[in-house]
Motif scaffolding. Structure first.
Motif: not given
Length: 425
Positions: A2-4, A339-344, A374-375, A420-421
């Motif tokens: 939980n990243l909140f 938080v890592g977001a993959t490239l679109l 972490d996510a 995030l939630t």
């Protein structure tokens, strides 16, 4: 996971200095004092050196005997505010004659009450130090999340080239002379879509303690390329709104710079990620989480037929991953979740080619499977076109096959808000 999270800490001394109250007077209400003393970044823009940019701006000429009014939307509540000005790329000090903050009206107008004059160490004027920053004294102004305020700066002298944020997707206004206290828009006859010197607005004294801020760190997709001017439709804006709609409000700060790179500096596109990460993420008051979405320019600039960044090195997946690891290490050292977001998907864009395809696949695979974040938010899969995983969904495409449109930014924000939630991690 939980990243909140909720921020804790104390800052009694800071409050007593800001308020002028003696220590004994503050003791009976210690809990209230602690809450009031905490500053929370409610808005930010990442500073850049003066440059021509993609559309006309005033950064290279700077200001001389002029007022510049800038409208920004906050994402945190408070009863007092302060502003931070950046002269990071100025070789000499800049004299600020004075500044005000007020509730924004329509266009360049502001609401009649209140227009607050800002002070700097008790004085109305101050110097922005060369290669430095300047923070105002606190001023009483009650603000709510998603409320817009207007900051007006007046420079009686000549500034020279101005540290700015190139692609604001918001209108800033300029007037000849001192119009800090004007409520009407009449004098502000010139407009541009950049922000100048203004790099952050902090709040304190909210009714409820604010939860940790989310900093969104990246390039033009974070900055909001393709979103409409003055509509607050960038994905970080949408993220703040969607978190609030879920009952999990958090301040969201946009640390995107169009064209920015993980591994290399650029005169137009800002310092490389590791060079600006401390300033733009770690030093933002109240930060608890950073979302990293960056790397497509490192991969794609070398593919472009008409590059805007030259020479563009051919970057390997291992080099880019090492850059990500550097950011993760810096954040974790300060207790900030990443938080890592993959490239679109970006097939069909001017960033696409055989090398880009191979490297983006390898990078996205590492983001998904390494376990070093972490996510993870898998925007690569979430935003892909049906039938071709390498193509941005046409429903989300602004038209260049690289940047999302408004619907795409809303969808991105939804996926990140869900992560995030989420409590089922």
């Amino acid at each position: 996971m939980n990243l909140f999270a909720t921020r804790t800490g104390t800052a009694l001394a800071a409050l007593m200095i800001a308020s002028g109250a003696p220590a004994a007077a503050a003791v009976p209400a210690q809990a209230e004092v602690v809450r009031q003393a905490e500053w929370q970044a409610a808005w930010m823009a990442a500073p850049q050196r003066a440059s021509t940019g993609f559309e006309p701006n005033w950064s290279e000429d700077g200001f001389s005997g002029q007022s510049v009014r800038q409208v920004v939307r906050l994402t945190a509540a408070g009863s007092s505010v302060r502003i931070r000005l950046s002269n990071d790329y100025g070789p000499s000090a800049v004299r600020l004659t004075g500044a005000t903050v007020a509730y924004a009206g329509q266009g360049a107008s502001v609401r009649q009450e209140p227009v607050r004059r800002l002070a700097f160490d008790g004085a109305p004027s101050a110097d922005l130090p060369a290669h430095g920053a300047l923070t105002s004294d606190p001023v009483r102004l009650r603000v709510q999340p998603f409320q817009s305020v207007a900051v007006t700066l007046y420079f009686a002298g000549t500034t020279g080239p101005a540290t700015f944020h190139s692609q604001a997707y918001a209108t800033s206004y300029r007037a000849q002379g001192d119009h800090r206290a004007d409520t009407a828009a009449t004098a502000f006859s010139q407009a541009t879509h950049s922000w100048y010197y203004l790099s952050r607005i902090d709040v304190t004294g909210g009714k409820d303690p604010e939860r940790d801020a989310v900093v969104t760190f990246g390039d033009s997709i974070t900055d909001g390329f393709g979103s409409a001017n003055d509509a607050n439709g960038r994905y970080p804006d949408e993220l703040a709104e969607q978190l609030a709609a879920r009952g999990t409000s958090r301040p969201v700060l946009n640390a995107g710079i169009g064209g920015n790179l993980v591994l290399n500096d650029s005169a137009w596109y800002g310092d490389r990620s590791a060079s600006r990460f401390r300033r733009d993420v770690l030093d933002q008051p109240g930060t608890g989480t950073v979302v990293v979405l960056q790397g497509v320019n490192d991969i794609g600039f070398s593919e472009s037929v008409t590059p805007t960044y030259t020479p563009a090195p051919v970057v390997s997946a291992d080099e880019l991953i090492a850059g990500y690891r550097r950011l993760i290490g810096l954040a974790h050292a300060k207790g900030i979740k990443v938080v890592g977001a993959t490239l679109l998907p970006f097939k069909g864009s001017d960033h696409w080619g055989a090398h880009a395809a191979t490297v983006s696949d390898a990078v996205n695979r590492w983001i998904r499977t390494s376990g070093e974040y972490d996510a993870v938010v898998d925007l690569d899969r979430a935003m892909a076109a049906p039938g071709d995983a390498d193509v941005l969904n046409p429903a989300y495409d602004s038209g260049d096959h690289l940047h999302p449109n408004d619907a795409g930014y809303t969808a991105m924000a939804g996926h990140i808000a869900a992560e995030l939630t989420s409590k089922a991690k």
